[in-house]
Design an enzyme around this catalytic site. Structure first.
Site, PDB file in Angstrom:
ATOM      1  NE  ARG A   1       5.890  -7.226  -0.739  1.00  0.00           N
ATOM      2  CZ  ARG A   1       6.150  -6.483   1.182  1.00  0.00           C
ATOM      3  NH1 ARG A   1       4.606  -7.753   1.576  1.00  0.00           N
ATOM      4  NH2 ARG A   1       6.840  -5.645   1.368  1.00  0.00           N
TER       5      ARG A   1
ATOM      6  N   GLY B   1       0.224  -0.149   6.675  1.00  0.00           N
ATOM      7  CA  GLY B   1       1.835  -0.051   7.821  1.00  0.00           C
ATOM      8  C   GLY B   1       2.150  -1.513   8.314  1.00  0.00           C
TER       9      GLY B   1
ATOM     10  N   GLY C   1       3.095  -4.707   6.844  1.00  0.00           N
ATOM     11  CA  GLY C   1       4.583  -4.678   6.124  1.00  0.00           C
ATOM     12  C   GLY C   1       3.866  -5.993   4.644  1.00  0.00           C
TER      13      GLY C   1
ATOM     14  CB  SER D   1       3.648  -3.660  -0.138  1.00  0.00           C
ATOM     15  OG  SER D   1       4.781  -2.445  -1.188  1.00  0.00           O
ATOM     16  CB  SER D   2      -0.505   0.098   2.060  1.00  0.00           C
ATOM     17  OG  SER D   2       0.006   0.314   3.089  1.00  0.00           O
TER      18      SER D   2
ATOM     19  CG  ASP E   1       7.785  -3.647  -1.664  1.00  0.00           C
ATOM     20  OD1 ASP E   1       7.875  -5.543  -1.292  1.00  0.00           O
ATOM     21  OD2 ASP E   1       7.744  -3.083  -0.516  1.00  0.00           O
TER      22      ASP E   1
HETATM   23  P1  ADP Z   1       3.754  -0.666   4.332  1.00  0.00           P
HETATM   24  O1  ADP Z   1       3.985  -0.979   3.102  1.00  0.00           O
HETATM   25  O2  ADP Z   1       4.293  -2.195   5.193  1.00  0.00           O
HETATM   26  O3  ADP Z   1       1.821  -0.572   4.676  1.00  0.00           O
HETATM   27  P2  ADP Z   1       4.476   1.648   4.872  1.00  0.00           P
HETATM   28  O4  ADP Z   1       5.131   2.394   5.633  1.00  0.00           O
HETATM   29  O5  ADP Z   1       5.741   1.177   3.386  1.00  0.00           O
HETATM   30  O6  ADP Z   1       4.291   0.320   5.055  1.00  0.00           O
HETATM   31  O7  ADP Z   1       3.528   2.646   4.233  1.00  0.00           O
HETATM   32  C1  ADP Z   1       2.382   3.043   4.864  1.00  0.00           C
HETATM   33  C2  ADP Z   1       2.113   4.447   4.482  1.00  0.00           C
HETATM   34  O8  ADP Z   1       1.222   4.587   3.372  1.00  0.00           O
HETATM   35  C3  ADP Z   1       1.097   5.162   4.896  1.00  0.00           C
HETATM   36  O9  ADP Z   1       2.135   5.247   6.865  1.00  0.00           O
HETATM   37  C4  ADP Z   1       0.959   5.774   4.435  1.00  0.00           C
HETATM   38  O10 ADP Z   1       1.477   6.937   4.272  1.00  0.00           O
HETATM   39  C5  ADP Z   1       0.749   5.891   2.996  1.00  0.00           C
HETATM   40  N1  ADP Z   1      -0.415   5.209   2.359  1.00  0.00           N
HETATM   41  C6  ADP Z   1      -0.233   3.157   1.859  1.00  0.00           C
HETATM   42  N2  ADP Z   1      -2.149   3.107   2.044  1.00  0.00           N
HETATM   43  C7  ADP Z   1      -2.772   4.286   2.466  1.00  0.00           C
HETATM   44  C8  ADP Z   1      -4.429   4.497   2.124  1.00  0.00           C
HETATM   45  N3  ADP Z   1      -5.137   4.416   1.320  1.00  0.00           N
HETATM   46  N4  ADP Z   1      -4.278   6.247   2.224  1.00  0.00           N
HETATM   47  C9  ADP Z   1      -3.233   7.363   2.329  1.00  0.00           C
HETATM   48  N5  ADP Z   1      -2.149   6.543   3.192  1.00  0.00           N
HETATM   49  C10 ADP Z   1      -1.532   5.403   2.876  1.00  0.00           C
HETATM   50 MG    MG Z   2       6.082   0.134   1.995  1.00  0.00          MG
END
Ligand code: ADP
Ligand code: MG
Length: 391
Positions: free
Chosen positions: A31, A128, A130, A132-133, A178
């Protein structure tokens, strides 16, 4: 890549790794917040949209009576095994599988118990960055578990379950935005979310003449510590001085009249929050009316307020906004602002669809010239929230 392309490739990789096709496939998007920054913990409004970047998860049952969940990504760089017969507890901080494990724990806590399964995931949401993975991973997991168990959660309950997974398992005390948008997003709609009542409103944005352009400055300034906590404390102090439960209940007039009772910093923090909550509501009206110049002006005003009053911007974010503003309406830009917590990360711009490429090329070149850093830029229309691709 489109959602279907990611899903088809994942199916093939699943078959190759596990020797059988997946029985279920679910997806959830990342998002971007269009406007409404640092308003969530002040009980205000936020206005996020799902982007055309997804985390997709495929799964098939394990052997009969197995209680083991095997998780991996397509590349095999992230793997984990969880035995559902053992009590779940968070793994070491930073472990990627805390996100899916926290979601599984949420289902178990509601008495919804999946059998063992094998799962594989792929994602086009940068990690990572921003966007919201983390919520995309949580909500994709929850949607997959709904398929596996045949139990569908209420959307609000599902989003809150995912938020709790992030709090309790990933150790990140995030707000509700998120997970709400990743669950409830709708194609061609932006979500107006009231963080006080948790009420949501999908605001149509079907006019194809505009799109959002997200620019990652690719900087993340290390904070000396406590900047976020400090902002929150300053907002709480302002509310206390005003005798209100939160800044949501204040108006610009109320803050102005109490100016002499506050330090200059606390006054400016309050002024940002109160004006941002108002801008967010106005922007939602602007989107509803397809009044793009107005929405764009509100985005610029949001940025100025975050930079000057809330003091969470940085030179790189300011550079992108200035470059975009320099292009102006004639160059195809309606508005631009930093998005996310600040001190680096992304900007979001509202751009004329016909000029996306030219705007993107110009921002990339001018930003690199000014900062020596290559930005990452992509466009998106408002995308759908969590979805089922195979059941
Ligand atoms: P953002 O939400 O902004 O991308 P975050 O630090 O909140 O950053 O979340 C990122 C973390 O979520 C990654 O370091 C990992 O641990 C986990 N993550 C997210 N997507 C995946 C993925 N596709 N495969 C493995 N880990 C993931
Ligand atoms: Mg996040």
């Amino acid at each position: 890549m489109t959602l279907n392309e990611i899903s088809n490739r994942l199916s093939q990789e699943f078959q190759a790794a596990y020797g059988r096709p997946p029985a279920w496939i679910a997806a959830a998007p990342g998002r971007v917040n269009v406007i409404g920054e640092h308003t969530d913990y002040n009980d205000g409004f936020v206005f996020p949209m799902a982007i055309e970047r997804y985390t997709v998860m495929a799964a098939a049952p394990a052997v009969p009576n197995s209680t083991v969940v095997r998780l991996r990504d397509v590349k095999g760089t992230h793997t984990a095994t969880i035995d559902l017969a053992q009590p779940l507890k968070p793994a070491a901080k930073g472990s990627w599988h805390n996100y899916p494990m926290g979601v599984i724990a949420g289902f178990l806590g509601r008495g919804i118990r999946p059998p063992g399964f094998d799962a594989m995931l792929d994602s086009t949401v940068p990690m990572g960055g921003g966007l919201s993975s983390s919520a995309a991973l949580e909500v994709a997991t929850a949607t997959l578990l709904e398929l596996i168990t045949g139990k569908t959660l209420d959307p609000v309950e599902k989003a809150l379950l995912c938020q709790k997974a992030e709090h309790d398992y990933a150790g990140m005390p995030c707000g509700i935005m998120d997970q709400f948008i990743s669950v409830m997003g709708k194609k061609d709609h932006i979500l107006l979310l009231d963080c006080r009542s948790r009420e949501t409103q999908l605001v149509p944005m079907s006019d194809p003449s505009v799109a959002l352009l997200v620019t990652n400055t690719n900087v993340k300034h290390e904070l000396t510590g406590g900047e976020y906590a400090q902002r929150r404390a300053q907002c709480e102090e302002a509310a206390r001085i005003l005798g209100l439960p939160s800044l949501r209940s204040a108006t610009a007039d109320v803050v102005e009249r109490a100016k002499s009772k506050m330090s200059d910093v606390v006054y400016r923090r309050a002024r940002h929050v109160v004006s941002e909550i108002e801008r967010t509501q106005h922007a939602a009206e602007g989107v509803r009316a397809s009044n793009w110049p107005t929405v764009g002006q509100l985005m610029y005003a949001s940025h100025s307020s975050l930079r000057d009053d809330y003091e969470v911007s940085c030179p790189e974010l300011d550079a992108v906004v200035e470059i975009a503003q320099g292009l102006g309406l004639r160059g195809g830009v309606y508005g631009c602002r930093m998005t996310g917590g600040g001190f680096g990360g992304c900007t979001v711009a509202l751009v004329d669809s016909g000029k996306l490429q030219a705007v993107s090329d110009h921002i990339a070149a001018a930003y690199e010239q000014r900062t020596g850093i290559k930005p990452t830029i992509f466009e998106s229309r408002p995308a759908a929230g969590a979805s089922v691709l195979k059941r």
